[in-house]
Design a protein around this motif. Structure first.
Motif, PDB file in Angstrom:
ATOM      1  N   LEU A  18       0.855  -1.180   0.000  1.00 19.99           N
ATOM      2  CA  LEU A  18       0.000   0.000   0.000  1.00 19.99           C
ATOM      3  C   LEU A  18       0.894   1.234   0.000  1.00 19.99           C
ATOM      4  O   LEU A  18       2.026   1.182   0.492  1.00 19.99           O
ATOM      5  CB  LEU A  18      -0.882   0.050   1.247  1.00 19.99           C
ATOM      6  CG  LEU A  18      -2.118  -0.841   1.324  1.00 19.99           C
ATOM      7  CD1 LEU A  18      -2.739  -0.749   2.723  1.00 19.99           C
ATOM      8  CD2 LEU A  18      -3.138  -0.447   0.265  1.00 19.99           C
ATOM      9  N   THR A  19       0.355   2.316  -0.531  1.00 27.53           N
ATOM     10  CA  THR A  19       1.063   3.588  -0.464  1.00 27.53           C
ATOM     11  C   THR A  19       0.175   4.616   0.218  1.00 27.53           C
ATOM     12  O   THR A  19      -0.990   4.795  -0.164  1.00 27.53           O
ATOM     13  CB  THR A  19       1.428   4.098  -1.866  1.00 27.53           C
ATOM     14  OG1 THR A  19       2.250   3.140  -2.526  1.00 27.53           O
ATOM     15  CG2 THR A  19       2.177   5.424  -1.773  1.00 27.53           C
ATOM     16  N   ARG A  66      11.296  -2.651   4.284  1.00 32.65           N
ATOM     17  CA  ARG A  66       9.957  -2.900   3.741  1.00 32.65           C
ATOM     18  C   ARG A  66       9.224  -1.590   3.417  1.00 32.65           C
ATOM     19  O   ARG A  66       8.471  -1.518   2.447  1.00 32.65           O
ATOM     20  CB  ARG A  66       9.110  -3.696   4.749  1.00 32.65           C
ATOM     21  CG  ARG A  66       9.688  -5.045   5.107  1.00 32.65           C
ATOM     22  CD  ARG A  66       8.711  -5.874   5.946  1.00 32.65           C
ATOM     23  NE  ARG A  66       8.419  -5.257   7.231  1.00 32.65           N
ATOM     24  CZ  ARG A  66       7.197  -4.904   7.622  1.00 32.65           C
ATOM     25  NH1 ARG A  66       6.148  -5.099   6.832  1.00 32.65           N
ATOM     26  NH2 ARG A  66       7.011  -4.367   8.828  1.00 32.65           N
ATOM     27  N   PHE A  67       9.438  -0.569   4.209  1.00 34.11           N
ATOM     28  CA  PHE A  67       8.771   0.720   4.023  1.00 34.11           C
ATOM     29  C   PHE A  67       9.765   1.739   3.493  1.00 34.11           C
ATOM     30  O   PHE A  67      10.960   1.705   3.821  1.00 34.11           O
ATOM     31  CB  PHE A  67       8.208   1.243   5.336  1.00 34.11           C
ATOM     32  CG  PHE A  67       7.033   0.476   5.892  1.00 34.11           C
ATOM     33  CD1 PHE A  67       6.650  -0.752   5.382  1.00 34.11           C
ATOM     34  CD2 PHE A  67       6.301   1.004   6.952  1.00 34.11           C
ATOM     35  CE1 PHE A  67       5.585  -1.459   5.900  1.00 34.11           C
ATOM     36  CE2 PHE A  67       5.214   0.324   7.483  1.00 34.11           C
ATOM     37  CZ  PHE A  67       4.863  -0.911   6.957  1.00 34.11           C
ATOM     38  N   SER A  68       9.266   2.658   2.698  1.00 38.95           N
ATOM     39  CA  SER A  68      10.111   3.721   2.149  1.00 38.95           C
ATOM     40  C   SER A  68       9.344   5.038   2.178  1.00 38.95           C
ATOM     41  O   SER A  68       8.224   5.122   1.659  1.00 38.95           O
ATOM     42  CB  SER A  68      10.513   3.377   0.715  1.00 38.95           C
ATOM     43  OG  SER A  68      11.281   4.426   0.156  1.00 38.95           O
ATOM     44  N   LEU A  80       4.402   7.266   1.978  1.00 40.95           N
ATOM     45  CA  LEU A  80       4.967   6.081   2.620  1.00 40.95           C
ATOM     46  C   LEU A  80       4.605   4.875   1.769  1.00 40.95           C
ATOM     47  O   LEU A  80       3.439   4.486   1.694  1.00 40.95           O
ATOM     48  CB  LEU A  80       4.435   5.920   4.049  1.00 40.95           C
ATOM     49  CG  LEU A  80       5.020   4.762   4.837  1.00 40.95           C
ATOM     50  CD1 LEU A  80       6.498   5.031   5.141  1.00 40.95           C
ATOM     51  CD2 LEU A  80       4.253   4.556   6.150  1.00 40.95           C
ATOM     52  N   GLN A  81       5.613   4.303   1.121  1.00 41.41           N
ATOM     53  CA  GLN A  81       5.424   3.082   0.352  1.00 41.41           C
ATOM     54  C   GLN A  81       5.641   1.909   1.288  1.00 41.41           C
ATOM     55  O   GLN A  81       6.718   1.775   1.885  1.00 41.41           O
ATOM     56  CB  GLN A  81       6.408   3.027  -0.816  1.00 41.41           C
ATOM     57  CG  GLN A  81       6.379   1.723  -1.602  1.00 41.41           C
ATOM     58  CD  GLN A  81       5.073   1.519  -2.346  1.00 41.41           C
ATOM     59  OE1 GLN A  81       4.536   2.444  -2.942  1.00 41.41           O
ATOM     60  NE2 GLN A  81       4.547   0.301  -2.298  1.00 41.41           N
TER      61      GLN A  81
END
Length: 123
Positions: A18-19, A66-68, A80-81
């Protein structure tokens, strides 16, 4: 009146993506940094990721890799990707910004919270 608006929450399966996006409405706010927090019932709100106007980023240990987080903080925008989501990532995610906002003719310190967006990851 300046406020933060969030987009992109929803429900996904374990391992999905999800973004989340967040932006400030109006032009009378100048943030120094913006962050994503999350909260589950009965627990304190916790920092997930943060990005400064200079581009420095920090992550909660359990989401590293996992998150970017990305965005143009000078334009009051952050995203937030979230990849490889796990059921433990289920929470309400909040956008947060601190900086300066204009009141009348003065710029004063201002902290803003978004209303929150639900992220649900099912196994």
């Amino acid at each position: 009146q300046v406020r933060l608006v969030e987009f992109g929450g929803g429900s996904v399966q374990d391992g999905g993506s999800l973004t989340l996006s967040c932006a400030a409405s109006g032009t009378t706010f100048s943030p120094n940094h913006m962050s994503w927090y999350r909260q589950t019932p009965g627990k304190e709100r916790e920092l997930v990721a943060s990005r400064t106007i200079g581009g420095d980023v920090t992550y909660k240990e359990s989401v590293k890799g996992r998150f970017s987080v990305s965005g143009d903080i000078s334009k009051s925008s952050i995203s937030l990707q979230m990849n490889n989501l796990k059921p433990s990532d289920t929470a309400v995610y909040f956008c947060y910004a601190d900086g300066f906002g204009r009141q009348m003719t003065d710029w004063v310190p201002m902290n803003l919270w978004g209303p929150g967006t639900q992220v649900t990851v099912s196994s």
